[in-house]
Design a protein around this motif. Structure first.
Motif, short mmCIF file in Angstrom:
data_model
loop_
_atom_site.label_atom_id
_atom_site.label_comp_id
_atom_site.label_asym_id
_atom_site.label_seq_id
_atom_site.Cartn_x
_atom_site.Cartn_y
_atom_site.Cartn_z
N UNK A 182 5.40 5.08 3.18
CA UNK A 182 5.17 6.27 2.36
C UNK A 182 6.18 7.35 2.71
N UNK A 183 6.54 7.43 4.02
CA UNK A 183 7.50 8.44 4.43
C UNK A 183 8.87 8.17 3.81
N UNK A 184 9.26 6.89 3.86
CA UNK A 184 10.56 6.52 3.30
C UNK A 184 10.58 6.76 1.79
N UNK A 185 9.48 6.44 1.11
CA UNK A 185 9.45 6.55 -0.36
C UNK A 185 9.59 7.98 -0.85
N UNK A 186 9.30 8.96 0.01
CA UNK A 186 9.46 10.35 -0.41
C UNK A 186 10.85 10.89 -0.05
N UNK A 187 11.69 10.06 0.57
CA UNK A 187 12.99 10.54 1.02
C UNK A 187 13.92 10.82 -0.17
N UNK B 204 0.83 -1.21 0.00
CA UNK B 204 0.00 0.00 0.00
C UNK B 204 0.86 1.26 0.00
N UNK B 205 1.96 1.22 0.77
CA UNK B 205 2.77 2.42 0.93
C UNK B 205 3.75 2.66 -0.21
N UNK B 206 3.92 1.62 -1.06
CA UNK B 206 4.87 1.69 -2.16
C UNK B 206 4.51 2.82 -3.12
N UNK B 207 3.23 2.86 -3.50
CA UNK B 207 2.76 3.93 -4.39
C UNK B 207 1.59 4.59 -3.69
N UNK B 208 1.86 5.69 -3.02
CA UNK B 208 0.82 6.34 -2.23
C UNK B 208 -0.27 6.89 -3.15
N UNK B 209 -1.52 6.64 -2.77
CA UNK B 209 -2.63 7.20 -3.53
C UNK B 209 -3.07 6.37 -4.72
N UNK B 210 -2.35 5.27 -5.00
CA UNK B 210 -2.76 4.43 -6.12
C UNK B 210 -4.01 3.65 -5.74
N UNK B 211 -4.61 2.98 -6.75
CA UNK B 211 -5.83 2.22 -6.49
C UNK B 211 -5.55 1.09 -5.51
N UNK C 219 18.22 7.22 -5.96
CA UNK C 219 18.35 5.86 -6.48
C UNK C 219 17.55 5.70 -7.77
N UNK C 220 16.33 6.26 -7.77
CA UNK C 220 15.49 6.16 -8.96
C UNK C 220 16.15 6.89 -10.14
N UNK C 221 16.69 8.10 -9.86
CA UNK C 221 17.31 8.90 -10.93
C UNK C 221 18.56 8.22 -11.47
N UNK C 222 19.23 7.49 -10.58
CA UNK C 222 20.43 6.76 -10.96
C UNK C 222 20.08 5.63 -11.92
N UNK C 223 18.79 5.26 -11.94
CA UNK C 223 18.35 4.22 -12.86
C UNK C 223 18.07 2.88 -12.22
#
Lengths: 391, 348
Positions: B239-244, B154-161, B250-254
Motif C-alpha cells: 500500500x505504501x509503494x502504491x501511493x508513491x 490486498x495491498x494493490x487496491x487499499x480499502x477495496x472489498x 506510470x499510471x498517468x503515462x498510460x
C-alpha cells in the motif's frame, strides 16, 4: 434423561452464559449512546471490525468475571462414567448435563473452559502491563539520551530477542529453577521498575510543589512498596522476609515464573517500539519548546513524549495481550509452569491432544476459545488503528 | 560495506558468547547437576554421594572454567577414577587416554554425549536437523508464495472489498497459534468426528517416506500461523509503494494497472517482506517444536523437548547452540540483504 441434540446444547450453553449477554448488551448500549463523548473508545463503535473485536474481547472478559456463576459442575471433580462422553450427555445421577462433553478424567469440558478463561484473563493482561512498564521505563531514556546507554540497552534487548522463546521457557520454567530462587530474584528486579516509573512520573511533574510531591510519593512508596514486597516475598522460598500476616498477595512460585518469563519475552519488543517512537518524537517542535523552557529530561520523556506516543502503544498493547495469551497457551501445551490440574486453555489442550482422534471435544473447545479471544484482540487492535489514523 | 560487515560479525560473535553462557549457566545450575548425578548413579543415593559424584566427574570446579572447557578454549578436565585409571572430559569410554586431545569443546567439534539417546550429540542434532529441514522446506514452499500473493492482492487496491476480505483472513490466521490450528485440522480432517479422514493425524511415518497424506497437516499447521503475519507486512509495504509518486506517474503515462503492479510496484514492495521472512525463522522454530510434538515427527523440535524433559544437559546445549545460531545468522542475512536490496540505505 435423554442426551441433548446439538440445537438443545447450544441453547443450554447460551442460557448458562446469561450474565455475559446481559453485561455485553449493557456495555454496548451505553457505549453507543455516549460514543461521541468517549474519545478514541467511542470512535471504536464507528468501525464494524473494531466492534466485533471488542465484543469478542468483552465476551471473554465477562465470562472470566462471572465464571463462578456460569460454571455448572465442579472443575476438578471426576465422574467415572463421564469419561470422554459426547456433548450433551446427562449426568448418571440426573443432576444436569455435561453440555460440551467430558474429558479423559470425566470432568466437565464446558465448566473447565469457563474457569480457564479467568486464569488466562488474570495472567495475560497483567503480564503485558508489566512488560509495558519495563519496556517504557527503559525505552524512553534509551531513545531520548541515545549514546552509550542506548547501545547497551539495545544490545541487551537484541540478546533476549535472539533467544528462541520455547528454549527460554524450557530453561526458565522448570521446578529446578524455581528451587534456586532465580524467578524471585528476577521478579524482584522486574517488579521494582513499575514503582520507579510511578515515582518518576510524579516527581518530574510535581517537583515544583514539594509538599504535594512528598505526600503523594509517601503514599506510592507505602502502598506500592507493600505490594511489591508481598508480590516478591513468599513463605518457604528464598525470598521470605515479609511476615506471613503482612503478605497479602500469594503468588505460587510456579505462577510467578510463568509471569516472569512472559514479561521477559515481551519487554524487549516493547522496549524497541518505545525507543523507536521516542527517537521519532524527540525531534518534534514541542519537545524543543519544552527543552527551551528548561524542563528536565524526565518531564519531557514522561509528560511530552509518552502521551504523544500513546496511539501506537495502545494498538500494540491489544496485540500483545493476544500474543501473551498465545504464549501462555504454549506454556500450558508443553505442561510447563501451571499445574496439570489447572483449567487454563493451554493445559487443557495438552491433556486432550492425546485422544484427539477418538474424543476431539476436550481439546477442541479450549482451542476455539483461545482462538476467538486472540482473534478478538487482533480485530480490536485493527479497529483502533484504523480509527486513530482517521484523525 | 566491509566495515559494516565486520561490525555485524563482531556483534554476532559477542551475542553468541553471551547467549551460550546464559544457556550453559541455566542448564548447569546446581539442582540440574544433582538431578544428573541421580540419573547416572542411581536415584536413591544420598546427598553426600551426590556431592562426591559431582566432584569425581569434574562438576565442582569454577563455573567459568567449565564453560571454557565446553567451548573448547580451556584444556579439558582430567583426573583419576576409583581404580586409579585416568578419566577426563576428553577421554571417551574405551578410548586410549594417551591419545585423547587436550581440548574438546564445541569449537573442536566435540559436542559431548547425550545421556538419553546414548549417542554423540553432534550426530543426533545433524540427523534431526535434516528431518526438520525437510519440514521447513515444504513450509517455506507453501507459506512464502501464498502469503506474498495475499499481501500483494490486498495491498494493490487499499480499502477495496478484496482487501478487507484478505486482511480479515490474515488477522484470523495470525490469531491461530500452531497448537490451535493443529488440533482443529486434526479434528476436521483426521478424526472420526467428521469422518473425513483425508489425512493422517500423525507424521511419524513421514520420517521414512513423505507422502501428501502424512505430511500435509504438519506443513499446513506451521504455514497457517506464518501466512497472516507475512501477508500483513507485504500488504503494508504494497500500500505504501502504491501511493508513491512514480506509480502515479506510470499510471498517468498510460501504463496498464497490471503492468504497474507487476513491473513497478512489486520489486520495491518485496524489500520489507524479505526482512520479515528472514526474521520469521525464530518464530518458525517455535512452531516447529509445537508441531513436531503434536504430530510426533521426531525432528529437531521433538529432540529439544526430549532433551529438556529428560534433563539431558549435553543434548539440550547442543540444540540450543543450533537454535541460537540459526536465529543470529538469519538476523545477519536479513540485515545484509536489506542493505543490499534497498539502494536508499547507504552503509558507511
Amino acid at each position: 434423561m435423554t442426551p441433548l441434540n446439538w440445537s438443545e446444547i447450544l441453547l443450554a450453553v447460551a442460557l448458562r452464559l446469561w450474565p455475559v449477554w446481559a453485561a455485553l448488551i449493557a456495555t454496548f448500549a451505553l457505549s453507543i449512546i455516549f460514543k461521541r463523548r468517549l474519545g478514541l473508545y467511542g470512535k471504536l463503535f464507528d468501525s464494524t471490525v473494531g466492534m466485533i473485536g471488542f465484543a469478542l474481547v468483552m465476551f471473554w472478559a465477562y465470562t472470566a468475571l462471572f465464571a463462578p456463576m456460569i460454571i455448572d459442575h465442579d472443575v476438578l471433580s471426576q465422574v467415572g462414567q463421564m469419561k470422554n462422553v459426547v456433548p450433551g450427555t446427562p449426568m448418571p445421577d440426573g443432576s444436569g448435563y455435561y453440555l460440551l462433553g467430558g474429558d479423559h478424567l470425566g470432568r466437565d469440558v464446558f465448566s473447565r473452559m469457563v474457569a480457564g478463561s479467568s486464569v488466562v484473563l488474570q495472567i495475560a493482561p497483567l503480564a503485558t502491563l508489566f512488560a509495558y512498564m519495563v519496556g517504557i521505563t527503559l525505552g524512553l531514556p534509551a531513545g531520548y539520551f541515545g549514546g552509550r546507554l542506548d547501545d547497551g540497552l539495545s544490545f541487551l534487548a537484541n540478546l533476549v530477542l535472539a533467544f528462541p522463546v520455547i528454549l527460554l521457557f524450557y530453561l526458565l520454567v522448570t521446578p529446578e529453577i524455581v528451587e534456586t530462587g532465580l524467578p524471585q530474584y528476577v521478579a524482584a528486579v522486574i517488579f521494582i521498575l513499575p514503582l520507579l516509573f510511578l515515582l518518576l512520573l510524579l516527581n518530574s511533574r510535581y517537583y515544583v510543589k514539594p509538599g504535594f510531591r512528598n505526600a503523594a510519593a509517601a503514599v506510592i512508596l507505602v502502598a506500592g512498596g507493600w505490594t511489591y514486597l508481598s508480590l516478591v516475598s513468599e513463605k518457604d522460598t528464598r525470598i521470605a522476609f515479609l511476615p506471613d500476616a503482612l503478605d497479602w498477595i500469594h503468588v505460587p512460585p510456579n505462577i510467578l515464573i510463568v509471569f516472569v518469563s512472559v514479561i521477559f519475552v515481551n519487554a524487549p519488543t516493547v522496549f524497541r517500539i518505545v525507543r523507536g517512537l521516542t527517537l521519532d518524537i524527540r525531534t518534534r517542535d514541542y519537545v524543543a519548546a519544552a527543552q527551551t523552557r528548561g524542563e528536565g529530561p524526565w518531564y519531557i520523556m514522561l509528560w511530552e513524549i509518552l502521551p504523544n506516543a500513546r496511539g501506537p502503544l495502545i494498538v500494540d498493547f491489544c496485540l500483545r495481550i493476544g500474543y501473551t495469551t498465545i504464549l501462555l497457551g504454549t506454556l500450558g501445551f508443553f505442561g510447563l509452569g501451571l499445574s496439570p490440574e489447572s483449567p487454563d486453555w493451554g493445559s487443557t489442550i495438552n491433556a486432550g491432544r492425546k485422544l484427539l482422534t477418538i474424543a476431539p471435544h476436550p481439546a477442541f473447545v479450549p482451542a476455539l476459545a483461545l482462538m476467538s479471544l486472540v482473534l478478538g484482540l487482533n480485530l480490536l487492535a485493527d479497529g483502533l488503528r484504523e480509527e486513530s489514523l482517521r484523525d | 560495506m566491509l566495515k559494516f560487515l565486520a561490525r555485524r560479525l563482531l556483534l554476532l560473535l559477542l551475542s553468541a558468547v553471551c547467549i551460550t553462557f546464559v544457556i550453559f549457566f541455566l542448564t548447569n545450575l546446581q539442582p540440574n547437576l544433582r538431578k544428573v548425578a541421580k540419573f547416572e548413579a542411581g536415584s536413591r543415593i544420598s546427598d553426600a554421594e551426590v556431592t562426591s559424584w559431582l566432584q569425581k566427574n569434574g562438576y565442582d570446579r569454577p563455573f567459568a572454567v567449565r564453560y571454557g572447557e565446553w567451548l573448547g578454549v580451556v584444556p579439558g578436565w582430567t583426573g583419576t577414577n576409583d581404580e586409579g585409571a585416568p578419566v577426563g572430559r576428553c577421554i571417551h569410554a574405551g578410548a586410549d587416554p594417551a591419545s585423547a586431545p587436550r581440548y574438546c569443546g564445541i569449537l573442536q567439534g566435540d559436542w559431548g554425549t547425550s545421556s538419553v539417546f546414548k549417542d554423540s550429540v553432534g550426530k543426533i542434532v545433524a540427523t534431526r536437523l535434516g528431518l526438520t529441514g525437510i519440514l521447513m522446506f515444504w513450509v517455506m514452499v507453501t507459506m512464502v508464495p501464498i502469503s506474498l500473493a495475499i499481501g500483494i492482492l490486498a495491498g494493490m487496491r487499499e480499502g477495496s472489498r478484496l482487501d478487507r476480505a484478505l486482511s480479515t483472513l490474515s488477522i484470523a490466521s495470525t490469531s491461530t497459534p500452531e497448537y490451535v490450528s493443529g488440533v482443529v485440522l486434526i479434528v476436521l480432517f483426521a478424526s472420526s468426528m467428521t469422518g473425513l479422514k483425508w489425512f493422517k493425524g500423525s507424521a511419524a511415518s513421514a520420517m521414512d517416506g513423505i507422502t501428501f497424506e502424512n505430511f500435509f497437516l504438519p506443513v499446513a499447521t506451521i504455514a497457517l500461523y506464518g501466512i497472516g503475519y507475512i501477508a500483513r507486512m507485504t500488504r503494508a509495504s504494497m500500500t505504501e509503494v502504491m501511493t508513491a509518486q512514480y506509480i502515479r506517474t506510470a499510471r498517468l503515462k498510460g501504463v496498464s494497472f497490471r503492468n504497474v503492479v507487476l513491473r513497478h510496484a512489486l520489486r520495491n514492495a518485496l524489500i520489507a517482506p524479505f526482512t520479515v521472512i528472514m526474521l520469521q525463522f525464530p518464530w518458525l522454530l517455535n512452531g516447529v517444536v509445537i508441531t513436531e510434538t503434536l504430530f510426533n515427527y521426531k525432528g529437531f523440535g521433538w529432540t529439544l523437548v526430549q532433551a529438556a524433559g529428560n534433563n539431558d544437559i549435553q543434548l539440550l546445549l547442543g540444540c540450543s547452540v543450533c537454535a541460537v545460531f540459526v536465529v543470529l545468522v538469519t538476523q545477519l542475512i536479513s540485515d545484509i540483504g536489506y542493505a543490499f536490496l534497498n539502494p536508499r540505505i547507504r552503509i558507511g
